[in-house]
Design a protein around this motif. Structure first.
Motif, mmCIF file in Angstrom:
data_model
loop_
_atom_site.group_PDB
_atom_site.id
_atom_site.type_symbol
_atom_site.label_atom_id
_atom_site.label_comp_id
_atom_site.label_asym_id
_atom_site.label_seq_id
_atom_site.Cartn_x
_atom_site.Cartn_y
_atom_site.Cartn_z
ATOM 1 N N ILE A 27 7.225 6.920 0.426
ATOM 2 C CA ILE A 27 6.121 6.170 -0.199
ATOM 3 C C ILE A 27 4.688 6.766 0.393
ATOM 4 O O ILE A 27 4.095 7.504 -0.633
ATOM 5 C CB ILE A 27 5.995 4.786 0.353
ATOM 6 C CG1 ILE A 27 6.977 3.951 -0.390
ATOM 7 C CG2 ILE A 27 4.579 4.148 -0.202
ATOM 8 C CD1 ILE A 27 6.979 2.502 -0.090
ATOM 9 N N GLN A 28 4.432 7.198 1.772
ATOM 10 C CA GLN A 28 3.336 7.703 1.979
ATOM 11 C C GLN A 28 3.232 9.431 1.500
ATOM 12 O O GLN A 28 2.239 9.917 1.058
ATOM 13 C CB GLN A 28 3.316 7.881 3.575
ATOM 14 C CG GLN A 28 3.274 6.658 4.165
ATOM 15 C CD GLN A 28 3.294 6.372 5.464
ATOM 16 O OE1 GLN A 28 2.186 7.099 6.257
ATOM 17 N NE2 GLN A 28 3.973 5.823 6.359
ATOM 18 N N LEU A 29 4.263 10.043 1.547
ATOM 19 C CA LEU A 29 4.434 11.364 1.167
ATOM 20 C C LEU A 29 4.252 11.474 -0.360
ATOM 21 O O LEU A 29 3.018 12.205 -0.915
ATOM 22 C CB LEU A 29 5.897 12.168 1.373
ATOM 23 C CG LEU A 29 6.221 12.419 2.724
ATOM 24 C CD1 LEU A 29 7.729 12.797 2.983
ATOM 25 C CD2 LEU A 29 5.505 13.604 3.029
ATOM 26 N N ARG A 30 4.850 10.612 -1.291
ATOM 27 C CA ARG A 30 4.351 10.600 -2.678
ATOM 28 C C ARG A 30 2.786 10.314 -2.889
ATOM 29 O O ARG A 30 2.689 10.944 -4.055
ATOM 30 C CB ARG A 30 5.416 9.869 -3.749
ATOM 31 C CG ARG A 30 6.897 10.228 -3.323
ATOM 32 C CD ARG A 30 7.723 9.670 -4.261
ATOM 33 N NE ARG A 30 7.799 8.101 -4.046
ATOM 34 C CZ ARG A 30 8.958 7.691 -3.248
ATOM 35 N NH1 ARG A 30 9.402 8.631 -2.663
ATOM 36 N NH2 ARG A 30 8.950 6.257 -3.025
ATOM 37 N N MET A 31 2.313 9.203 -2.247
ATOM 38 C CA MET A 31 1.113 8.832 -2.340
ATOM 39 C C MET A 31 0.107 10.075 -2.193
ATOM 40 O O MET A 31 -0.680 10.270 -2.693
ATOM 41 C CB MET A 31 0.781 7.609 -1.577
ATOM 42 C CG MET A 31 1.469 6.328 -1.956
ATOM 43 S SD MET A 31 0.858 5.121 -0.939
ATOM 44 C CE MET A 31 -0.620 4.622 -1.250
ATOM 45 N N GLU A 32 0.186 10.804 -0.875
ATOM 46 C CA GLU A 32 -0.605 11.878 -0.558
ATOM 47 C C GLU A 32 -0.356 12.924 -1.597
ATOM 48 O O GLU A 32 -1.544 13.653 -1.985
ATOM 49 C CB GLU A 32 -0.004 12.572 0.780
ATOM 50 C CG GLU A 32 -0.483 11.737 1.783
ATOM 51 C CD GLU A 32 -1.792 11.425 2.165
ATOM 52 O OE1 GLU A 32 -2.586 12.210 1.690
ATOM 53 O OE2 GLU A 32 -2.316 10.660 2.937
ATOM 54 N N GLN A 33 0.996 13.237 -2.446
ATOM 55 C CA GLN A 33 0.971 14.134 -3.280
ATOM 56 C C GLN A 33 0.152 13.791 -4.713
ATOM 57 O O GLN A 33 -0.467 14.365 -5.118
ATOM 58 C CB GLN A 33 2.323 14.587 -3.675
ATOM 59 C CG GLN A 33 3.074 15.445 -2.502
ATOM 60 C CD GLN A 33 4.483 15.591 -2.998
ATOM 61 O OE1 GLN A 33 5.551 14.864 -3.339
ATOM 62 N NE2 GLN A 33 4.771 16.940 -3.087
ATOM 63 N N ALA A 34 0.292 12.722 -4.896
ATOM 64 C CA ALA A 34 -0.168 12.084 -6.100
ATOM 65 C C ALA A 34 -1.733 12.079 -5.907
ATOM 66 O O ALA A 34 -2.586 12.043 -6.964
ATOM 67 C CB ALA A 34 -0.006 10.582 -6.514
#
Length: 414
Positions: free
Chosen positions: A157-164
């Motif tokens: 979740i945190q990785l995808r949020m940072e990428q978004a």
């Protein structure tokens, strides 16, 4: 801004490292690598603490470790020490009674010293930002504690949020640059773009089915990933999502520090957590918060209705994301309490009121120090910060001395 010793900042990956974590440390650290590779099995067998306690490294050799391996070594050593405390906790020891292996603790201090971290501690750089491997453009966790889907989903979740959130970085900078060109429409468009990124972050956050036991079991989660992330050193931080730099960047851009809350406990916590971010990210966030380029002042002091409307929409989007995070945290704790875990890493806590209703309490922990002096650390000798916990020490000497607890309570339907 290029790659520094600790962390990086790029236009392509934002706050995440733009390159994969180093695959292996030099051969002198083969025992570290073997242990971290087998850590899930060692934890399941309840013998991780014995294996980790037997590890040893020559501190003079460590002093010559090339800079390119510092990030991997920080992740490995902090993972091992956190796993050591977690394993003993599962065997019935209190965290305050856990005595960390001195050689490994000193090695951690030496590594953090070279990374210019203010204290030896596991940070969001170790949990997420530096701990990445890219597959088909998607960031995944490089080093894990448990090899569990609950761990991968939480970190994912945190990785995808940072990428978004990556496009928002350039948009925020552009909005501030345009202030001096007095181009209201362009400023409004840039702010609206930031709002879109916030909504995308929320979509990723809500995409994880926390109630689908085939993909995420809250009981298993409650007994594993967040517990391993609890501090093992004085003044340490939990692996809470509150540490994510995207939240600090939004706070700086929106100008929450302009609310006159400089002495507020929550504001102090934000300042402390920002100081634990990698240096390139700190510099960027500091620049965003420069009052000379305040978007908030621009929309408040001028007749710019389109920019003001876009700014209000950004605040509403951000408030929506934070509220979703709060509700999800309370709901997860409610389910995970079956595992005996009544509090999230960020401090959301479930209790039962005298009337039988469940109550959710949000706790903000602030370390209050007597002076503003920054501690310095000798990487090759145990300092007061590196001194392990001891059952014989008084409460005033323990790791959580000086914390102030602030509670806000809301009632849930039981």
């Amino acid at each position: 801004m290029g790659t520094w010793r600790d962390g990086a900042f790029s236009g392509l990956t934002g706050f995440l490292s733009p390159v994969d974590l180093e695959e292996k440390l030099p051969v002198e650290y083969k025992d570290w690598e073997k242990t971290i590779a087998n850590l899930p099995a060692l934890l399941r067998g309840g013998i991780a603490h014995r294996v980790i306690a037997s590890l040893w490294v020559d501190l003079e050799t460590l002093a010559n470790l090339p800079d390119q391996f510092l990030q991997r070594s920080a992740i490995i050593v902090s993972s091992l020490l956190h796993a050591f405390a977690f394993d003993l906790q599962n065997l019935g020891y209190s965290r305050r009674d856990v005595c960390l292996p001195s050689n490994l603790a000193q090695a951690w201090g030496a590594i953090c010293f070279r990374l210019n971290r203010p204290v030896p501690m596991r940070t969001v750089a170790d949990d997420i930002l530096n701990n990445v491997r890219y597959r088909d453009g998607q960031a995944t966790l490089a080093i894990e504690y448990f090899d569990l889907p609950e761990e991968r989903l939480t970190a994912g979740i945190q990785l995808r949020m940072e990428q978004a959130f990556v496009p928002a970085l350039e948009l925020m900078v552009n909005a501030q640059k345009l202030l001096h060109a007095y181009n209201e429409l362009a400023i409004a468009n840039a702010i609206s773009g930031v709002s879109e990124c916030v909504v995308r972050c929320g979509a990723h956050f809500l995409s994880v089915p926390f109630q689908n036991l085939e993909e995420f079991d809250p009981v298993i989660w409650g007994k594993s990933y967040p517990e391993a992330g609890r501090p093992v050193m004085p003044n340490g931080l939990t692996n809470s999502g509150v540490n994510a730099p995207l939240f600090h960047a939004l706070d700086a851009f929106i100008g929450t520090s302009d609310d006159g809350l400089g002495n507020d406990l929550f504001q102090q916590q934000k300042i402390r957590r920002t100081k634990m971010l990698p240096a390139p990210i700190q510099r960027f966030i500091e620049a965003l918060g420069d009052p000379r380029h305040s978007v908030r002042s621009y929309v408040n002091d001028r007749d710019v209705p389109r920019a003001a409307a876009a700014f209000d929409a950004l605040i509403q989007s951000y408030a929506w994301l934070l509220e979703k995070h709060r509700i999800r945290a309370i709901g997860t704790v409610s389910t995970a309490s079956a595992a005996g875990r009544v509090e999230t890493a960020g401090g959301t806590r479930q209790e039962t009121s005298p009337s039988g209703h469940q109550t959710a309490n949000t706790r903000i922990c602030i370390d209050i120090t007597e002076t503003d002096r920054e501690e310095s650390y000798d990487g090759y000798a145990a300092s007061s910060v590196l001194a392990p916990y001891s059952a014989g020490r008084s409460d005033s000497d323990l790791a959580y001395r000086g914390q102030v607890l602030v509670w806000t309570e809301s009632v849930l339907i039981g």
